[in-house]
Design a protein around this motif. Structure first.
Motif, PDB file in Angstrom:
ATOM      1  N   SER A  72      -3.432  11.282  -0.790  1.00 58.24           N
ATOM      2  CA  SER A  72      -3.880  11.105   0.596  1.00 58.24           C
ATOM      3  C   SER A  72      -4.710  12.308   1.033  1.00 58.24           C
ATOM      4  O   SER A  72      -4.652  13.366   0.410  1.00 58.24           O
ATOM      5  CB  SER A  72      -2.680  10.938   1.532  1.00 58.24           C
ATOM      6  OG  SER A  72      -1.825   9.903   1.085  1.00 58.24           O
ATOM      7  N   HIS A  87       1.813   9.315   5.028  1.00 59.86           N
ATOM      8  CA  HIS A  87       2.227   8.686   3.773  1.00 59.86           C
ATOM      9  C   HIS A  87       3.561   9.219   3.278  1.00 59.86           C
ATOM     10  O   HIS A  87       4.283   8.505   2.583  1.00 59.86           O
ATOM     11  CB  HIS A  87       1.132   8.842   2.718  1.00 59.86           C
ATOM     12  CG  HIS A  87       0.207   7.670   2.686  1.00 59.86           C
ATOM     13  ND1 HIS A  87       0.412   6.583   1.868  1.00 59.86           N
ATOM     14  CD2 HIS A  87      -0.905   7.395   3.402  1.00 59.86           C
ATOM     15  CE1 HIS A  87      -0.538   5.692   2.074  1.00 59.86           C
ATOM     16  NE2 HIS A  87      -1.348   6.158   3.001  1.00 59.86           N
ATOM     17  N   ASP A 130      -2.040  -1.153  -6.036  1.00 59.71           N
ATOM     18  CA  ASP A 130      -2.409  -0.953  -4.631  1.00 59.71           C
ATOM     19  C   ASP A 130      -3.719  -1.682  -4.354  1.00 59.71           C
ATOM     20  O   ASP A 130      -4.787  -1.254  -4.807  1.00 59.71           O
ATOM     21  CB  ASP A 130      -2.555   0.542  -4.338  1.00 59.71           C
ATOM     22  CG  ASP A 130      -2.886   0.821  -2.877  1.00 59.71           C
ATOM     23  OD1 ASP A 130      -2.909  -0.141  -2.073  1.00 59.71           O
ATOM     24  OD2 ASP A 130      -3.116   1.998  -2.544  1.00 59.71           O
ATOM     25  N   PRO A 165       6.079   7.405   6.697  1.00 61.49           N
ATOM     26  CA  PRO A 165       5.381   6.373   7.484  1.00 61.49           C
ATOM     27  C   PRO A 165       6.159   5.822   8.663  1.00 61.49           C
ATOM     28  O   PRO A 165       5.564   5.254   9.577  1.00 61.49           O
ATOM     29  CB  PRO A 165       5.109   5.277   6.439  1.00 61.49           C
ATOM     30  CG  PRO A 165       6.121   5.508   5.367  1.00 61.49           C
ATOM     31  CD  PRO A 165       6.328   6.982   5.319  1.00 61.49           C
ATOM     32  N   THR A 195       0.817   3.482  -3.392  1.00 61.65           N
ATOM     33  CA  THR A 195      -0.372   4.206  -2.943  1.00 61.65           C
ATOM     34  C   THR A 195      -1.254   4.683  -4.085  1.00 61.65           C
ATOM     35  O   THR A 195      -0.827   5.464  -4.946  1.00 61.65           O
ATOM     36  CB  THR A 195       0.038   5.427  -2.102  1.00 61.65           C
ATOM     37  OG1 THR A 195       0.893   5.001  -1.047  1.00 61.65           O
ATOM     38  CG2 THR A 195      -1.181   6.118  -1.522  1.00 61.65           C
ATOM     39  N   HIS A 205      -8.257   8.089   2.572  1.00 62.06           N
ATOM     40  CA  HIS A 205      -7.912   7.579   1.254  1.00 62.06           C
ATOM     41  C   HIS A 205      -8.957   7.785   0.169  1.00 62.06           C
ATOM     42  O   HIS A 205      -8.618   7.764  -1.017  1.00 62.06           O
ATOM     43  CB  HIS A 205      -7.601   6.080   1.341  1.00 62.06           C
ATOM     44  CG  HIS A 205      -6.385   5.775   2.146  1.00 62.06           C
ATOM     45  ND1 HIS A 205      -6.428   5.503   3.490  1.00 62.06           N
ATOM     46  CD2 HIS A 205      -5.077   5.718   1.807  1.00 62.06           C
ATOM     47  CE1 HIS A 205      -5.201   5.282   3.934  1.00 62.06           C
ATOM     48  NE2 HIS A 205      -4.360   5.409   2.927  1.00 62.06           N
ATOM     49  N   HIS A 265       0.816  -1.213   0.000  1.00 59.67           N
ATOM     50  CA  HIS A 265       0.000   0.000   0.000  1.00 59.67           C
ATOM     51  C   HIS A 265       0.849   1.262   0.000  1.00 59.67           C
ATOM     52  O   HIS A 265       0.586   2.202  -0.769  1.00 59.67           O
ATOM     53  CB  HIS A 265      -0.949   0.001   1.204  1.00 59.67           C
ATOM     54  CG  HIS A 265      -1.668   1.292   1.389  1.00 59.67           C
ATOM     55  ND1 HIS A 265      -2.479   1.836   0.415  1.00 59.67           N
ATOM     56  CD2 HIS A 265      -1.704   2.166   2.431  1.00 59.67           C
ATOM     57  CE1 HIS A 265      -2.985   2.989   0.848  1.00 59.67           C
ATOM     58  NE2 HIS A 265      -2.524   3.215   2.060  1.00 59.67           N
ATOM     59  N   HIS A 266       1.861   1.313   0.840  1.00 59.48           N
ATOM     60  CA  HIS A 266       2.634   2.550   0.942  1.00 59.48           C
ATOM     61  C   HIS A 266       3.574   2.756  -0.248  1.00 59.48           C
ATOM     62  O   HIS A 266       3.876   3.908  -0.588  1.00 59.48           O
ATOM     63  CB  HIS A 266       3.412   2.588   2.260  1.00 59.48           C
ATOM     64  CG  HIS A 266       2.581   3.079   3.402  1.00 59.48           C
ATOM     65  ND1 HIS A 266       2.525   4.401   3.766  1.00 59.48           N
ATOM     66  CD2 HIS A 266       1.738   2.428   4.248  1.00 59.48           C
ATOM     67  CE1 HIS A 266       1.700   4.552   4.786  1.00 59.48           C
ATOM     68  NE2 HIS A 266       1.218   3.363   5.101  1.00 59.48           N
ATOM     69  N   GLN A 269       2.219  10.762  -2.918  1.00 54.43           N
ATOM     70  CA  GLN A 269       1.678  10.615  -1.571  1.00 54.43           C
ATOM     71  C   GLN A 269       0.878  11.860  -1.172  1.00 54.43           C
ATOM     72  O   GLN A 269      -0.182  11.759  -0.536  1.00 54.43           O
ATOM     73  CB  GLN A 269       2.800  10.388  -0.551  1.00 54.43           C
ATOM     74  CG  GLN A 269       3.722   9.234  -0.849  1.00 54.43           C
ATOM     75  CD  GLN A 269       3.010   7.939  -1.143  1.00 54.43           C
ATOM     76  OE1 GLN A 269       2.123   7.514  -0.418  1.00 54.43           O
ATOM     77  NE2 GLN A 269       3.383   7.301  -2.244  1.00 54.43           N
ATOM     78  N   GLN A 325      -2.969  11.971   7.527  1.00 52.87           N
ATOM     79  CA  GLN A 325      -2.672  10.887   6.599  1.00 52.87           C
ATOM     80  C   GLN A 325      -1.648  11.313   5.543  1.00 52.87           C
ATOM     81  O   GLN A 325      -0.814  10.499   5.107  1.00 52.87           O
ATOM     82  CB  GLN A 325      -3.953  10.424   5.910  1.00 52.87           C
ATOM     83  CG  GLN A 325      -3.841   9.130   5.155  1.00 52.87           C
ATOM     84  CD  GLN A 325      -3.688   7.914   6.047  1.00 52.87           C
ATOM     85  OE1 GLN A 325      -2.677   7.221   5.949  1.00 52.87           O
ATOM     86  NE2 GLN A 325      -4.645   7.659   6.909  1.00 52.87           N
TER      87      GLN A 325
END
Length: 415
Positions: free
Chosen positions: A282, A305, A139, A308, A133, A253, A129-130, A278, A301
């Motif tokens: 986000s 992102h 993702d 992290p 993203t 998200h 996910h990271h 990111q 968030q």
């Protein structure tokens, strides 16, 4: 479609993006160099507070046959589980406290109160996910394999049930996370074979057994005559944690402004462009200190992102610098109230349960998804971007969005 050219979408030059990356690197170094005693005290106090809530809840539930004790015990356990899941488990597993070299709160040792093993979460969340993203097709968190949250996902009749599926996911979120880790959606389609997931499935089954045994057998039995009310209180606490975790994650998200990206964008991506993705992919929501703590600081968030593995208690101060950078480079800083962000997310989930022919906005300029094509209005982008005659400064993405309106119909230029 999603963004396929982040440079064009953000209307930044290569030099701009490189400079932005250097400034973000500097923010990281400043935080890394200043980590110390106050951060260590913060995480230790958090652990003590969370465990105190859990112990208090367990003690109160000995009297849970009386409704006030049941309500209080459920609330204490629910709050304790939220903190363990959000501010402790999620952040510790990210390695935010590895710099302390404390084996108790090191990412390699922490096992959280969740049906998904922390080892699996490190791959499906920390890595997949990271790293990818909001890249559609890479993702797995884009819809979690069961929800359609962008028009880049082809509509299927199964999405008619999306409102119900969303409600079930919120209710049983920890179970959904465990199944998501197993990529059950790809197993159903044959894209992944069960033989490839055998060891992973064993780990998940073992962890589920521990969670069920702890919450629904061991602790209820320890309260003797109050076992039945303790069991329902434990289930209620898990539901409280599930609903809250689901809401916080979805608000970070899927509201308007949390953009999606294509594989084409990723293929040539640099580290500074990863930073930019990111920031554009986000979303935050407004929160004071208490609400921020109860979200694991995931109300920030965007900052999470970007960094992290930096301590979550530093995100508030990092956010001030990120806002300044967004102003400097004329980039949007997507935020709003918790109610607003979830309202937009729920609207997207409900409307995308329908086929595209029932939707009014275009696929390039919908509230939930947009691309660089949205700026190719009649006459080209020159009228939107370029130098502002009053200020002498070049207009960027945030100014352009304000000038043309977020959802102005797009008139594509012909070749």
């Amino acid at each position: 479609m999603a963004i396929s050219d982040i440079q064009e979408y953000a209307h930044l030059t290569e030099a701009d993006i490189e400079a932005l990356g250097q400034e973000l690197d500097a923010i990281r170094r400043d935080v890394e160099d200043s980590r110390g005693e106050r951060d260590a005290k913060y995480i230790q106090r958090t652990i003590t507070f969370q465990r105190s809530l859990m112990v208090a809840g367990r003690v109160v539930l000995f009297a849970s046959r009386k409704k006030p004790a049941w309500v209080l015990g459920s609330a204490l356990l629910g709050a304790g589980k939220i903190i363990e899941n959000m501010e402790l488990g999620h952040n510790v597993i990210h390695g935010q406290w590895d710099w302390m070299n404390d084996p108790e709160i090191h990412s390699s040792n922490w096992e959280w109160d969740n049906t998904c093993p922390s080892s699996g979460w490190k791959h499906s969340h920390n890595f997949t996910h990271h790293k990818y993203t909001n890249i559609v097709g890479l993702d797995n968190d884009v819809g979690y394999g069961i929800l359609r949250i962008t028009r880049d996902q082809k509509w299927h009749p199964k999405y008619f049930a999306q409102p119900l599926v969303n409600a079930l996911l919120a209710t049983f979120f920890e179970w959904g996370v465990a199944l998501h880790h197993l990529e059950t959606d790809k197993l159903r389609t044959g894209e992944v074979k069960w033989s490839d997931k055998k060891d992973m499935a064993v780990d998940v089954a073992r962890k589920i057994g521990k969670q069920v045994g702890k919450d629904y057998i061991l602790f209820p039995l320890l309260t003797g005559p109050a076992w039945k009310s303790t069991l329902t209180a434990n289930a209620t606490a898990n539901f409280i944690r599930n609903y809250w975790t689901y809401a916080v994650i979805f608000c970070g998200h899927f509201p308007d402004g949390a953009e999606k990206f294509t594989l084409e964008e990723y293929e040539t991506e640099t580290q500074p462009e990863w930073y930019l993705r990111q920031m554009l992919g986000s979303a935050n929501f407004h929160a004071g200190p208490t609400l921020a703590f109860m979200t694991g600081n995931l109300c920030y968030q965007i900052e999470h992102h970007l960094f992290p593995d930096l301590p979550s208690n530093r995100y508030a101060e990092i956010a001030v610098k990120i806002r300044d950078l967004c102003d400097k480079y004329d980039l949007p800083y997507t935020t709003g109230s918790l109610a607003q962000q979830y309202g937009q997310t729920l609207r997207t989930i409900l409307k995308l349960s329908l086929p595209n022919r029932f939707l009014s906005a275009t696929s390039d300029n919908a509230p939930e998804t947009s691309s660089e094509l949205k700026f190719r209005i009649r006459g080209g982008m020159k009228e939107v971007f370029g130098v502002d005659p009053q200020t002498g400064k070049r207009r960027g993405l945030k100014t352009a969005l304000a000038m043309i309106g977020k959802h102005t119909p797009v008139h594509r230029l012909t070749e």
